[in-house]
Scaffold this active site. Sequence first.
Site, PDB file in Angstrom:
ATOM      1  N   CYS A 263      60.669 102.147  27.827  1.00  0.00           N
ATOM      2  CA  CYS A 263      59.554 101.123  28.302  1.00  0.00           C
ATOM      3  C   CYS A 263      58.387 101.133  27.408  1.00  0.00           C
ATOM      4  O   CYS A 263      58.086  99.935  26.903  1.00  0.00           O
ATOM      5  CB  CYS A 263      58.716 102.174  29.477  1.00  0.00           C
ATOM      6  SG  CYS A 263      59.654 101.990  31.202  1.00  0.00           S
ATOM      7  N   LYS A 326      63.207 111.699  24.605  1.00  0.00           N
ATOM      8  CA  LYS A 326      62.322 112.885  25.017  1.00  0.00           C
ATOM      9  C   LYS A 326      63.138 113.792  25.880  1.00  0.00           C
ATOM     10  O   LYS A 326      64.035 113.725  26.312  1.00  0.00           O
ATOM     11  CB  LYS A 326      61.311 112.086  26.009  1.00  0.00           C
ATOM     12  CG  LYS A 326      61.557 111.699  27.278  1.00  0.00           C
ATOM     13  CD  LYS A 326      60.406 111.122  27.933  1.00  0.00           C
ATOM     14  CE  LYS A 326      60.031 111.807  29.431  1.00  0.00           C
ATOM     15  NZ  LYS A 326      59.162 111.271  30.083  1.00  0.00           N
TER      16      LYS A 326
HETATM   17  C1  UDX Z   1      56.321 105.936  29.902  1.00  0.00           C
HETATM   18  C2  UDX Z   1      54.888 106.199  30.685  1.00  0.00           C
HETATM   19  O1  UDX Z   1      54.466 107.477  30.654  1.00  0.00           O
HETATM   20  C3  UDX Z   1      55.226 105.910  32.267  1.00  0.00           C
HETATM   21  O2  UDX Z   1      53.926 106.076  32.843  1.00  0.00           O
HETATM   22  C4  UDX Z   1      55.635 104.264  32.482  1.00  0.00           C
HETATM   23  O3  UDX Z   1      56.023 104.251  33.717  1.00  0.00           O
HETATM   24  C5  UDX Z   1      56.996 104.362  31.741  1.00  0.00           C
HETATM   25  O4  UDX Z   1      56.827 104.501  30.266  1.00  0.00           O
HETATM   26  P1  UDX Z   1      58.442 107.540  29.672  1.00  0.00           P
HETATM   27  O5  UDX Z   1      59.072 106.287  28.796  1.00  0.00           O
HETATM   28  O6  UDX Z   1      59.472 107.898  30.679  1.00  0.00           O
HETATM   29  O7  UDX Z   1      57.255 106.809  30.526  1.00  0.00           O
HETATM   30  O8  UDX Z   1      58.033 108.682  28.771  1.00  0.00           O
HETATM   31  P2  UDX Z   1      56.770 109.436  28.331  1.00  0.00           P
HETATM   32  O9  UDX Z   1      56.740 110.780  29.037  1.00  0.00           O
HETATM   33  O10 UDX Z   1      55.343 108.324  28.512  1.00  0.00           O
HETATM   34  O11 UDX Z   1      57.100 109.453  26.734  1.00  0.00           O
HETATM   35  C6  UDX Z   1      57.210 108.262  25.918  1.00  0.00           C
HETATM   36  C7  UDX Z   1      57.614 108.441  24.648  1.00  0.00           C
HETATM   37  O12 UDX Z   1      56.228 109.340  24.172  1.00  0.00           O
HETATM   38  C8  UDX Z   1      58.451 109.631  24.221  1.00  0.00           C
HETATM   39  O13 UDX Z   1      59.320 109.264  23.070  1.00  0.00           O
HETATM   40  C9  UDX Z   1      57.936 110.926  24.039  1.00  0.00           C
HETATM   41  O14 UDX Z   1      58.617 111.721  23.372  1.00  0.00           O
HETATM   42  C10 UDX Z   1      56.621 110.279  23.101  1.00  0.00           C
HETATM   43  N1  UDX Z   1      55.429 111.119  23.141  1.00  0.00           N
HETATM   44  C11 UDX Z   1      54.606 111.495  24.510  1.00  0.00           C
HETATM   45  C12 UDX Z   1      54.987 111.701  22.172  1.00  0.00           C
HETATM   46  O15 UDX Z   1      55.268 111.528  20.896  1.00  0.00           O
HETATM   47  N2  UDX Z   1      53.566 112.261  22.301  1.00  0.00           N
HETATM   48  C13 UDX Z   1      52.899 112.586  23.550  1.00  0.00           C
HETATM   49  O16 UDX Z   1      52.097 113.186  23.592  1.00  0.00           O
HETATM   50  C14 UDX Z   1      53.735 112.098  24.709  1.00  0.00           C
END
Ligand code: UDX
Length: 449
Positions: A263, A326
């Site tokens: 996403c 993640k």
């Molecule tokens: C994201 C949005 O959060 C969600 O609302 C939308 O519908 C889809 O995209 P998602 O892709 O499932 O969700 O994961 P998310 O938990 O947001 O993490 C995205 C990426 O950012 C991951 O690679 C995660 O490891 C990274 N991340 C997240 C960080 O590097 N630091 C953070 O503090 C949070």
Amino acid sequence: MLISVLGTGYLGATHAAALAHWGHDVIGIDVDPRRVHLLAQGVAPFHEPGFADLLQDGVASGRLTFSTDPARAAEAEVHFLCVGTPQLDGGDGADLTALWAAVEALAPRLRRGALVVGKSTVPVGTAARVQERLDELSAPGHEVEVAWNPEFLREGHAVEDSLRPDRIVLGVGSDAAEARLRAVYCLVLADGVPVVRTDLQTAELAKASANAMLASRISVVNVLAEVCEAADADIERLTQILGLDSRIGPHYLSPGIGFGGGCLPKDLRAFSSRAAELGVDTAAQLFGAVDEVNTHQRQRTVDLACRLLADRPRGRSVAALGAAFKADSDDVRDSPALAVATSLAALGADVRVYDPEASRHLIGRSDLQACETVETACAGAELTLVLTEWQEFAVLDPVELGRVVARRVVVDGRLVLDPRPWTRAGWRLHALGRGEPARRVDAAARRAG
Ligand code: UDX
């Protein structure tokens, strides 16, 4: 209410199971027969905590069924469009092929007064085009209406986010559409979940904007982490201080190797691309920089790994802990963890990868070796990299692991390891956003006189 859900990926399958959980009769439609077969038997085709139980309950109740035949959706009152909108091959925009295919399949079959609700992330203006196309294709006088109800669920928390969302956005053009969607969500609304009613285009923008803000936040934190490293400051204390500011808040402030997944990266690019079409070039400037900073984190990690291998990665044994983008997910789409492991393998390193759920994606790859346990991945390793924030890695015993590796050198790309036991166990721990351990020790020694 009889409801259809078109597209049964993470989003659609979870939404369908949640709707059945709330007592609706749901038919999930997908073009992939294998996926439909699994779902129909109550077998989850992906790893998502709590999803298998929700799915099995729905299937066992008889309220949740699946099919590849769009005709099965014909009698539904409400249809949710949950198909994927990936990045265009060779472009930054969204590929809406699956969305248009779903609309074309559905349109001639819709019953009078049906409501078609978009959940997929789309460029602003798509909902209006879907309405036009349905008006052209559906039977005369059928008065089919389009609404947009974006989904904000996170992978790894999809069930929890579906059953207890932060907010429900209803992009509607009429009171009747709002009333119908309120009936769909009546049980969640009874719990007091905030609802925002708006127009179609604002609802479409809500999802893209939320993802753009989240992505920007991570890149800001990662830039701060890099400055911390250069200044020998501590990014964890810094984000703690920032998070205590009520305007900033403590969530989504974890530094590391950057964001990935199906996403955030592609939605950011699609948003910039659509904004540029609308003549808003500043969006591309800002989010282009966010994207660049994010990609830079992967390279920064590869560079650090090479430095720790004395700039001679060829033939060196490297353990990569994590492949998923993640924790709590088996998804490797645009995974920073896999990108780092792949780059090191391309430089000639002998990379062994362990991931609790995503190892199956490594089958058939000649450049990376999938391992069944942390220990087998780390056996004889000269460098260990923690690339996904799995809890399993946070609780690793550094003493035990120290016995299997060739050198006790670890890069914590997600800041999940507690430095004290690791350094006590003789490890040289490098965490993105913390100064070099050697420099810290020197500074502490200087201070102690
Ligand atoms: C994201 C949005 O959060 C969600 O609302 C939308 O519908 C889809 O995209 P998602 O892709 O499932 O969700 O994961 P998310 O938990 O947001 O993490 C995205 C990426 O950012 C991951 O690679 C995660 O490891 C990274 N991340 C997240 C960080 O590097 N630091 C953070 O503090 C949070």
